[in-house]
Motif scaffolding. Structure first.
Motif, short mmCIF file in Angstrom:
data_model
loop_
_atom_site.label_atom_id
_atom_site.label_comp_id
_atom_site.label_asym_id
_atom_site.label_seq_id
_atom_site.Cartn_x
_atom_site.Cartn_y
_atom_site.Cartn_z
N LEU A 29 -11.04 -12.37 -4.20
CA LEU A 29 -10.69 -11.17 -4.95
C LEU A 29 -9.62 -11.50 -5.99
O LEU A 29 -8.65 -12.19 -5.67
N PRO A 30 -9.76 -10.99 -7.20
CA PRO A 30 -8.74 -11.24 -8.23
C PRO A 30 -7.44 -10.53 -7.86
O PRO A 30 -7.44 -9.52 -7.14
N PHE A 31 -6.33 -11.04 -8.37
CA PHE A 31 -5.02 -10.48 -8.02
C PHE A 31 -4.83 -9.05 -8.53
O PHE A 31 -3.90 -8.37 -8.09
N TYR B 218 -4.43 -5.15 -3.54
CA TYR B 218 -3.11 -5.77 -3.71
C TYR B 218 -2.08 -4.84 -4.37
O TYR B 218 -0.93 -5.23 -4.55
N HIS B 219 -2.51 -3.63 -4.72
CA HIS B 219 -1.60 -2.74 -5.47
C HIS B 219 -1.65 -1.29 -5.03
O HIS B 219 -0.90 -0.48 -5.57
N PRO C 231 1.46 -8.93 -7.02
CA PRO C 231 0.85 -9.45 -8.25
C PRO C 231 0.27 -10.86 -8.11
O PRO C 231 -0.56 -11.26 -8.91
N ASN C 232 0.71 -11.58 -7.06
CA ASN C 232 0.18 -12.93 -6.82
C ASN C 232 -0.72 -12.99 -5.59
O ASN C 232 -0.91 -14.07 -5.00
N LEU D 223 3.86 -6.85 6.53
CA LEU D 223 3.58 -5.47 6.92
C LEU D 223 3.15 -4.62 5.72
O LEU D 223 2.24 -3.80 5.82
N LYS D 224 3.79 -4.84 4.58
CA LYS D 224 3.40 -4.09 3.37
C LYS D 224 1.98 -4.44 2.94
O LYS D 224 1.20 -3.56 2.54
N MET D 225 1.62 -5.72 3.02
CA MET D 225 0.26 -6.11 2.67
C MET D 225 -0.74 -5.53 3.66
O MET D 225 -1.81 -5.05 3.28
#
Length: 199
Positions: A115-117, A122-123, A129-130, A185-187
């Motif tokens: 998957l692209p960043f 991821y957001h 962002p990485n 945990l955030k991810m």
């Protein structure tokens, strides 16, 4: 409004599906406190071939070793994912060669794609962002997030070379720095939130 339950996947083949015992309870607690997610405080266990799997919008799979899906189990998992379920496979180091073969039984027509960043996973709540955060070093490889995309929908997210679930565990188990635990945990919260809003 009923609380939502999530589950850990129990599979055959001898791999330690039961690894990371404190991971999901800690992730649930984090999501309840920080994102006000209506989650049941306890995680459950569900077998790949069980009709009970359809009760859970998010199923977590981890381990270090062998995984085997029977034809019936693969078919059940396929039906679950097509019907709106979400599988998060978290490589606890050593799962990769098995899981790629077994998921081919589930979706012979699909391949894991990185998957692209800029992907929403991821957001959606916290920004990465990485891509995936690195929790543990093994082979010096960067962490990668792969997906199986069925008819435009991400049905399975595969965190590789990351040890995300180890970052969710009680601090005393791995002695990870608190900053690393918070990133993990955030991810995890992003993945759960994504699974619940993109079925």
């Amino acid at each position: 409004m009923a609380t939502i339950k999530i589950a850990k996947l129990k599979y055959n083949g001898g791999g330690d599906w039961y690894a990371n015992k404190t991971a999901l309870p800690n992730l649930i607690d984090f999501c309840r406190k920080n994102l006000r997610m209506n989650l049941h405080p306890k995680d459950e266990v569900v077998e790949v071939g069980s009709p009970e799997i359809f009760s859970y919008p998010y199923v977590y799979m981890t381990g270090h070793g062998n995984v085997t899906f029977s034809p019936q189990e693969a078919q059940n998992l396929r039906r679950y994912l097509i019907a709106g379920g979400f599988l998060h496979i978290d490589d606890n180091y050593g799962l990769d060669k098995y899981i790629r073969t077994e998921m081919k039984k589930v979706f012979p027509e699909l391949d894991f794609v990185e998957l692209p960043f800029n992907h929403p996973i991821y957001h959606i709540k916290y920004s990465f962002p990485n891509g995936l955060p690195k929790v543990h070093e093994h082979d010096g490889k960067p962490p990668q997030g792969f997906g199986l995309i069925y008819e435009g929908r991400l049905v399975c997210f595969y965190s590789y070379e990351c040890d995300l679930g180890n970052g969710w565990e009680d601090q005393s188990i791995h002695n990870n720095p608190e900053e690393v635990r918070q990133q993990a945990l955030k991810m995890g919260a992003n993945i759960l939130f994504y699974a619940f809003t993109n079925y």
